[in-house]
Structure formats: C-alpha cells, structure tokens
Design a protein around this motif. Sequence first.
Motif, PDB file in Angstrom:
ATOM      1  N   THR A  30       0.844  -1.203   0.000  1.00 40.65           N
ATOM      2  CA  THR A  30       0.000   0.000   0.000  1.00 40.65           C
ATOM      3  C   THR A  30       0.875   1.247   0.000  1.00 40.65           C
ATOM      4  O   THR A  30       1.944   1.264   0.608  1.00 40.65           O
ATOM      5  CB  THR A  30      -0.890   0.046   1.260  1.00 40.65           C
ATOM      6  N   ILE A  31       0.384   2.272  -0.690  1.00 38.15           N
ATOM      7  CA  ILE A  31       1.002   3.592  -0.588  1.00 38.15           C
ATOM      8  C   ILE A  31      -0.052   4.559  -0.094  1.00 38.15           C
ATOM      9  O   ILE A  31      -1.119   4.689  -0.720  1.00 38.15           O
ATOM     10  CB  ILE A  31       1.564   4.075  -1.931  1.00 38.15           C
ATOM     11  N   TYR A  32       0.191   5.185   0.998  1.00 34.02           N
ATOM     12  CA  TYR A  32      -0.724   6.187   1.509  1.00 34.02           C
ATOM     13  C   TYR A  32      -0.411   7.521   0.832  1.00 34.02           C
ATOM     14  O   TYR A  32      -0.502   7.624  -0.380  1.00 34.02           O
ATOM     15  CB  TYR A  32      -0.650   6.252   3.038  1.00 34.02           C
ATOM     16  N   ALA A  33      -0.019   8.524   1.559  1.00 37.18           N
ATOM     17  CA  ALA A  33       0.262   9.813   0.922  1.00 37.18           C
ATOM     18  C   ALA A  33       1.540   9.758   0.099  1.00 37.18           C
ATOM     19  O   ALA A  33       2.474   9.018   0.407  1.00 37.18           O
ATOM     20  CB  ALA A  33       0.385  10.904   1.976  1.00 37.18           C
ATOM     21  N   MET A  34       1.551  10.527  -0.978  1.00 35.25           N
ATOM     22  CA  MET A  34       2.764  10.762  -1.771  1.00 35.25           C
ATOM     23  C   MET A  34       2.915  12.267  -1.927  1.00 35.25           C
ATOM     24  O   MET A  34       1.919  13.006  -1.887  1.00 35.25           O
ATOM     25  CB  MET A  34       2.678  10.097  -3.138  1.00 35.25           C
ATOM     26  N   GLY A  35       4.144  12.690  -2.129  1.00 33.46           N
ATOM     27  CA  GLY A  35       4.314  14.136  -2.230  1.00 33.46           C
ATOM     28  C   GLY A  35       5.630  14.549  -2.831  1.00 33.46           C
ATOM     29  O   GLY A  35       6.453  13.700  -3.221  1.00 33.46           O
ATOM     30  N   TRP A  36       5.777  15.851  -2.925  1.00 28.90           N
ATOM     31  CA  TRP A  36       6.989  16.470  -3.445  1.00 28.90           C
ATOM     32  C   TRP A  36       7.493  17.503  -2.430  1.00 28.90           C
ATOM     33  O   TRP A  36       6.710  18.304  -1.900  1.00 28.90           O
ATOM     34  CB  TRP A  36       6.715  17.163  -4.773  1.00 28.90           C
ATOM     35  N   HIS A  37       8.778  17.443  -2.199  1.00 31.46           N
ATOM     36  CA  HIS A  37       9.471  18.452  -1.414  1.00 31.46           C
ATOM     37  C   HIS A  37      10.561  19.039  -2.294  1.00 31.46           C
ATOM     38  O   HIS A  37      10.901  18.480  -3.348  1.00 31.46           O
ATOM     39  CB  HIS A  37      10.112  17.834  -0.168  1.00 31.46           C
ATOM     40  N   ARG A  38      11.118  20.167  -1.868  1.00 24.44           N
ATOM     41  CA  ARG A  38      12.241  20.741  -2.598  1.00 24.44           C
ATOM     42  C   ARG A  38      13.228  21.358  -1.623  1.00 24.44           C
ATOM     43  O   ARG A  38      12.869  21.759  -0.520  1.00 24.44           O
ATOM     44  CB  ARG A  38      11.764  21.781  -3.611  1.00 24.44           C
ATOM     45  N   GLN A  39      14.466  21.421  -2.097  1.00 27.85           N
ATOM     46  CA  GLN A  39      15.518  22.029  -1.294  1.00 27.85           C
ATOM     47  C   GLN A  39      16.403  22.874  -2.189  1.00 27.85           C
ATOM     48  O   GLN A  39      17.046  22.359  -3.106  1.00 27.85           O
ATOM     49  CB  GLN A  39      16.354  20.964  -0.579  1.00 27.85           C
ATOM     50  N   ALA A  40      16.407  24.166  -1.917  1.00 28.46           N
ATOM     51  CA  ALA A  40      17.258  25.094  -2.648  1.00 28.46           C
ATOM     52  C   ALA A  40      18.593  25.227  -1.922  1.00 28.46           C
ATOM     53  O   ALA A  40      18.685  24.954  -0.711  1.00 28.46           O
ATOM     54  CB  ALA A  40      16.570  26.458  -2.742  1.00 28.46           C
ATOM     55  N   THR A  90      13.804  27.289  -8.325  1.00 26.45           N
ATOM     56  CA  THR A  90      15.016  26.498  -8.540  1.00 26.45           C
ATOM     57  C   THR A  90      15.383  25.728  -7.283  1.00 26.45           C
ATOM     58  O   THR A  90      15.506  26.313  -6.199  1.00 26.45           O
ATOM     59  CB  THR A  90      16.175  27.412  -8.957  1.00 26.45           C
ATOM     60  N   ALA A  91      15.516  24.426  -7.426  1.00 23.80           N
ATOM     61  CA  ALA A  91      15.808  23.555  -6.280  1.00 23.80           C
ATOM     62  C   ALA A  91      15.957  22.128  -6.768  1.00 23.80           C
ATOM     63  O   ALA A  91      15.653  21.819  -7.928  1.00 23.80           O
ATOM     64  CB  ALA A  91      14.670  23.631  -5.254  1.00 23.80           C
ATOM     65  N   VAL A  92      16.392  21.269  -5.857  1.00 26.22           N
ATOM     66  CA  VAL A  92      16.291  19.830  -6.088  1.00 26.22           C
ATOM     67  C   VAL A  92      14.934  19.392  -5.556  1.00 26.22           C
ATOM     68  O   VAL A  92      14.578  19.694  -4.407  1.00 26.22           O
ATOM     69  CB  VAL A  92      17.418  19.057  -5.389  1.00 26.22           C
ATOM     70  N   TYR A  93      14.184  18.715  -6.395  1.00 26.26           N
ATOM     71  CA  TYR A  93      12.843  18.266  -6.036  1.00 26.26           C
ATOM     72  C   TYR A  93      12.885  16.782  -5.684  1.00 26.26           C
ATOM     73  O   TYR A  93      13.377  15.957  -6.460  1.00 26.26           O
ATOM     74  CB  TYR A  93      11.878  18.523  -7.180  1.00 26.26           C
ATOM     75  N   TYR A  94      12.342  16.466  -4.513  1.00 24.60           N
ATOM     76  CA  TYR A  94      12.341  15.091  -4.007  1.00 24.60           C
ATOM     77  C   TYR A  94      10.913  14.573  -3.909  1.00 24.60           C
ATOM     78  O   TYR A  94      10.022  15.263  -3.417  1.00 24.60           O
ATOM     79  CB  TYR A  94      12.970  15.039  -2.619  1.00 24.60           C
ATOM     80  N   VAL A 116      15.708  21.048 -10.711  1.00 26.34           N
ATOM     81  CA  VAL A 116      14.914  21.986 -11.512  1.00 26.34           C
ATOM     82  C   VAL A 116      15.595  23.349 -11.422  1.00 26.34           C
ATOM     83  O   VAL A 116      15.812  23.868 -10.322  1.00 26.34           O
ATOM     84  CB  VAL A 116      13.465  22.088 -10.999  1.00 26.34           C
ATOM     85  N   THR A 117      15.951  23.891 -12.577  1.00 23.95           N
ATOM     86  CA  THR A 117      16.599  25.192 -12.631  1.00 23.95           C
ATOM     87  C   THR A 117      15.786  26.123 -13.509  1.00 23.95           C
ATOM     88  O   THR A 117      15.500  25.784 -14.675  1.00 23.95           O
ATOM     89  CB  THR A 117      18.029  25.081 -13.182  1.00 23.95           C
ATOM     90  N   VAL A 118      15.397  27.256 -12.958  1.00 23.29           N
ATOM     91  CA  VAL A 118      14.611  28.248 -13.695  1.00 23.29           C
ATOM     92  C   VAL A 118      15.494  29.478 -13.894  1.00 23.29           C
ATOM     93  O   VAL A 118      15.813  30.187 -12.942  1.00 23.29           O
ATOM     94  CB  VAL A 118      13.327  28.623 -12.949  1.00 23.29           C
TER      95      VAL A 118
END
Length: 120
Positions: A30-40, A90-94, A116-118
Amino acid sequence: QVQLVESGGGLVQPGGSLRLSCVASGSILTIYAMGWHRQAPGKQRELVADITSGGRINYADSVKGRFTISRDNTKNTVYLQMNSLKPEDTAVYYCNGDIVPMSRGRYEAWGQGTQVTVSS
C-alpha cells in the motif's frame, strides 16, 4: 526493496513549465500519501505538495495556482505539473511516499531528487 525514482527535471526559462514524475517500485502492499518536497541551496527542505491515496491535496502557499499534483494509484506514480515557473522555484525536487512494503512495516521512502533550474 522499495525505490522511488524521479524524472522530468531540467533547465527552463522563467514562465515556462515542467512536469515531474515519480514512480515507486518494488514489493509494495500500500502507498498512503505521496508528495513532493524541494531544497534550494542554503535552505531547508520544504513541502511543495502532497496527495493522499484518496485524493486529498495540500499545497505550499508559494506554489498554489501554479503547480498541480496528481497520482495514478494503478501505476504507483505521482506527478507534479509546474507552470509559470519562477527563478525562486530552482531547487532539487524530491519525491516521497508513505509506504507499506511486503517485507517490513510502514515507513516513509524518498527518491534521490531531480534538479529543476529556472533561469534565462
């Protein structure tokens, strides 16, 4: 062993769009929540958006109206559509997932991240 693998990052001009994908693979019950975080650079990791298995969604204020999170439960995949991108995005997205694998108890798994680089 469960793995989360992100794809779709890259270089984009301000105002442009990118779509990130994250696939969870392995022996998963099972997978409950999934998401995206980022770190600049020089900053702490922050939540961008998450989505429960039932479709309840939460966004960071900084991305509301520009980013859209979605998931395909049949493919154990979560997406992040990013529009109207700004240099401050702009950040690394996890990718992360609240996962119950077949071989152990429930835990939070993380991907390796995608850059991701903008910039113009």
